[in-house]
Design an enzyme around this catalytic site. Structure first.
Site, mmCIF file in Angstrom:
data_model
loop_
_atom_site.group_PDB
_atom_site.id
_atom_site.type_symbol
_atom_site.label_atom_id
_atom_site.label_comp_id
_atom_site.label_asym_id
_atom_site.label_seq_id
_atom_site.Cartn_x
_atom_site.Cartn_y
_atom_site.Cartn_z
ATOM 1 N N HIS A 35 0.829 -1.216 0.000
ATOM 2 C CA HIS A 35 0.000 0.000 0.000
ATOM 3 C C HIS A 35 0.864 1.268 0.000
ATOM 4 O O HIS A 35 0.371 2.352 0.274
ATOM 5 C CB HIS A 35 -0.991 0.016 1.178
ATOM 6 C CG HIS A 35 -2.150 -0.922 0.990
ATOM 7 N ND1 HIS A 35 -3.391 -0.499 0.579
ATOM 8 C CD2 HIS A 35 -2.255 -2.259 1.130
ATOM 9 C CE1 HIS A 35 -4.202 -1.550 0.490
ATOM 10 N NE2 HIS A 35 -3.529 -2.630 0.818
ATOM 11 N N THR A 36 2.150 1.118 -0.289
ATOM 12 C CA THR A 36 3.029 2.294 -0.364
ATOM 13 C C THR A 36 2.992 2.931 -1.751
ATOM 14 O O THR A 36 3.330 4.105 -1.899
ATOM 15 C CB THR A 36 4.485 1.890 -0.039
ATOM 16 O OG1 THR A 36 4.792 0.695 -0.772
ATOM 17 C CG2 THR A 36 4.678 1.613 1.435
ATOM 18 N N SER A 128 -0.900 -10.509 -10.641
ATOM 19 C CA SER A 128 -0.854 -9.557 -11.764
ATOM 20 C C SER A 128 -0.958 -10.188 -13.139
ATOM 21 O O SER A 128 -0.216 -9.852 -14.049
ATOM 22 C CB SER A 128 0.404 -8.682 -11.685
ATOM 23 O OG SER A 128 0.356 -7.915 -10.529
ATOM 24 N N ASP A 174 2.699 -3.054 -10.860
ATOM 25 C CA ASP A 174 2.502 -4.350 -11.514
ATOM 26 C C ASP A 174 3.008 -4.342 -12.951
ATOM 27 O O ASP A 174 3.690 -5.264 -13.399
ATOM 28 C CB ASP A 174 1.017 -4.734 -11.487
ATOM 29 C CG ASP A 174 0.473 -4.799 -10.076
ATOM 30 O OD1 ASP A 174 1.274 -4.748 -9.128
ATOM 31 O OD2 ASP A 174 -0.759 -4.892 -9.916
#
EC number: 2.7.1.6
Length: 382
Positions: A35-36, A128, A174
Site C-alpha cells: 500500500h506504499t 498480476s 505491476d
C-alpha cells in the site's frame, strides 16, 4: 508443450501462416512495500516465472485479430481505423483493446497484427495476470513495428488502459515490474519518479507464494477507505503524499489525528523505511535481516493497517515456525485474503510445503495452493 509451442501451433492453425515473433511478459510478487505505491513510496517486487505468452505477426492492413487460447479460442477482431470501444461479451478482449487504444494516443505508427495469447499466471491470486497481459500486448506492437518506446512507457500505457478503459484503479508497480524485471533480481521501485534499482537475490533462495484461497470480499471498499485515509493524513501534514512525512514528524503530532487514521498512516511511514532497508539487506545476502523486516511488515499490516485476515495470519505462522530466522514470510497484495510470500532456502521448501499441507486446511477448512517461483526476466522475445 510450452506456452510458446502452444501459441505458435495455434497461430499456424488459426491463421494459416506461421507467427514471426513470440513475446512473453511475466506476473509478479511484491516482496515488501504494501500500500506504499499510491503514497508515492517504495516497493520491492520481483517478476516470476509465470507469464503471458503471445505468438504474433504484423499484417499489411489495419485489422487486429486476437485469439485467446485460454478462453476456448475465442476470437476478437477490430480495426485500427474505427473508434476502439469495449467488447460486450469478452472481458479478456478489453485488456487488449485498451492497450491498443492507448498506444494509438502515444504513437500511432503501427499497423494491423494477428495474435494468439495464452498464459499461466494464476488469475485472481494477486499475481498480476492482467498487468502481464497488458505489458505483453504493448511489447508485441513495440517489437513488430519498432516503436520508440521503453519498458516504462509500455508499463504506463498498460496502467492507463487498465485505469481508463477496463476501469480498474491500479498503481504502476505491476506493469513496471512485468516490463522491467531482471532475472535473479528484485526491483526497488520509487513510485514517484518511477526510478528502479535492480537488487540481486541471494543464491539458493526460493520465492514461495501460497494462496490462502480465502475469498476476498472487502478488498474494494476497504482499499478505497485506506487510500482516502492516507490522503487525509498527507493533507494533515500539508504534504503532497505520505512519502514526504518522516516518522519523527508523525510521532510528534500523532495524538492529534483520528486514532484509526493515525495507525494507518504509521504503517505507510514504517513500511517505506522497511522497504528501502530490505533492498540493502537482500543485496548483502542478509536473509536474517530480510526475514525480520518481512515479519515487521506483516505485523504492521495486521495491527496498524488492519488488512490481514485470520486465515492469512495462520499461514504466515505455519511457515514461520518451519523457517525460523533462515528466511522471511508475510502477506502480499491488497489484503483481506489472497497470498503470502516467503523467501526460503531451497532445501527447506519441502518441509514448508509439508507443514502447510498438514496444518492449514485442518485449521481453516480451506486448501491452499503452493507455488515455487524464480525471480525472472521482464517482457521480451522468447
Amino acid at each position: 508443450m510450452s506456452l510458446k509451442e502452444k501459441t505458435q501451433s495455434l497461430f499456424a492453425n488459426a491463421f494459416g501462416y506461421p507467427a514471426t515473433h513470440t513475446i512473453q511478459a511475466p506476473g509478479r510478487v511484491n516482496l515488501i512495500g504494501e500500500h506504499t505505491d499510491y503514497n508515492d513510496g517504495f516497493v520491492l517486487p520481483c517478476a516470476i516465472d509465470y507469464q503471458t505468452v503471445i505468438s504474433c505477426a504484423p499484417r499489411d492492413d489495419r485489422k487486429v485479430r486476437v485469439m485467446a487460447a485460454d478462453y476456448e479460442n475465442q476470437l476478437d477482431e477490430f480495426s485500427l481505423d474505427a473508434p476502439i470501444v469495449a467488447h460486450e461479451n469478452y472481458q479478456w478482449a478489453n485488456y487488449v483493446r485498451g492497450v491498443v487504444k492507448h498506444l494509438q494516443l502515444r504513437n500511432n505508427s503501427f499497423g494491423g497484427v494477428d495474435m494468439v495469447i495464452s498464459g499461466n499466471v494464476p488469475q485472481g491470486a494477486g499475481l498480476s495476470s492482467s498487468a502481464s497481459l497488458e505489458v505483453a500486448v504493448g511489447t508485441v506492437l513495440q517489437q513488430l513495428y519498432h516503436l520508440p518506446l521503453d519498458g516504462a512507457q509500455i508499463a504506463l500505457n498498460g496502467q492507463e488502459a487498465e485505469n481508463q478503459f477496463v476501469g480498474c484503479n491500479c498503481g504502476i508497480m505491476d506493469q513496471l515490474i512485468s516490463a522491467l524485471g531482471k532475472k535473479d533480481h528484485a526491483l526497488l521501485i520509487d513510485c514517484r519518479s518511477l526510478g528502479t534499482k535492480a537488487v540481486s537475490m541471494p543464491k539458493g533462495v526460493a520465492v514461495v507464494i501460497i494462496n490462502s484461497n480465502f475469498k476476498r470480499t472487502l478488498v474494494g471498499s476497504e482499499y478505497n477507505t485506506r487510500r482516502e485515509q492516507c490522503e487525509t493524513g498527507a493533507r494533515f501534514f500539508q504534504q503532497p503524499a505520505l512519502r514526504d512525512v518522516t516518522i519523527e514528524e508523525f510521532n510528534a503530532v500523532a495524538h492529534e489525528l483520528d486514532p484509526i487514521v493515525a495507525k494507518h498512516v504509521r504503517h505507510i511511514l514504517t513500511e517505506n523505511a522497511r522497504t528501502v532497508e530490505a533492498a540493502s539487506a537482500l543485496e548483502q545476502g542478509d536473509l536474517k535481516r530480510m526475514g525480520e523486516l518481512m515479519a515487521e511488515s506483516h505485523a504492521s499490516m495486521r495491527d496498524d493497517f488492519e488488512i490481514t485476515v485470520p486465515q492469512i495470519d495462520t499461514l504466515v505462522e505455519i511457515v514461520k515456525a518451519v523457517i525460523g530466522d533462515k528466511g522471511g514470510v508475510r502477506m502480499t497484495g491488497g489484503g483481506f485474503g489472497g497470498c503470502i510470500v516467503a523467501l526460503i532456502p531451497e532445501e527447506l521448501v519441502p518441509a514448508v510445503q509439508q507443514a502447510v499441507a498438514e496444518q492449514y486446511e485442518a485449521k481453516t477448512g480451506i486448501k491452499e495452493t503452493f507455488y515455487v517461483c524464480k525471480p525472472s526476466q521482464g517482457a521480451g522475445q522468447c
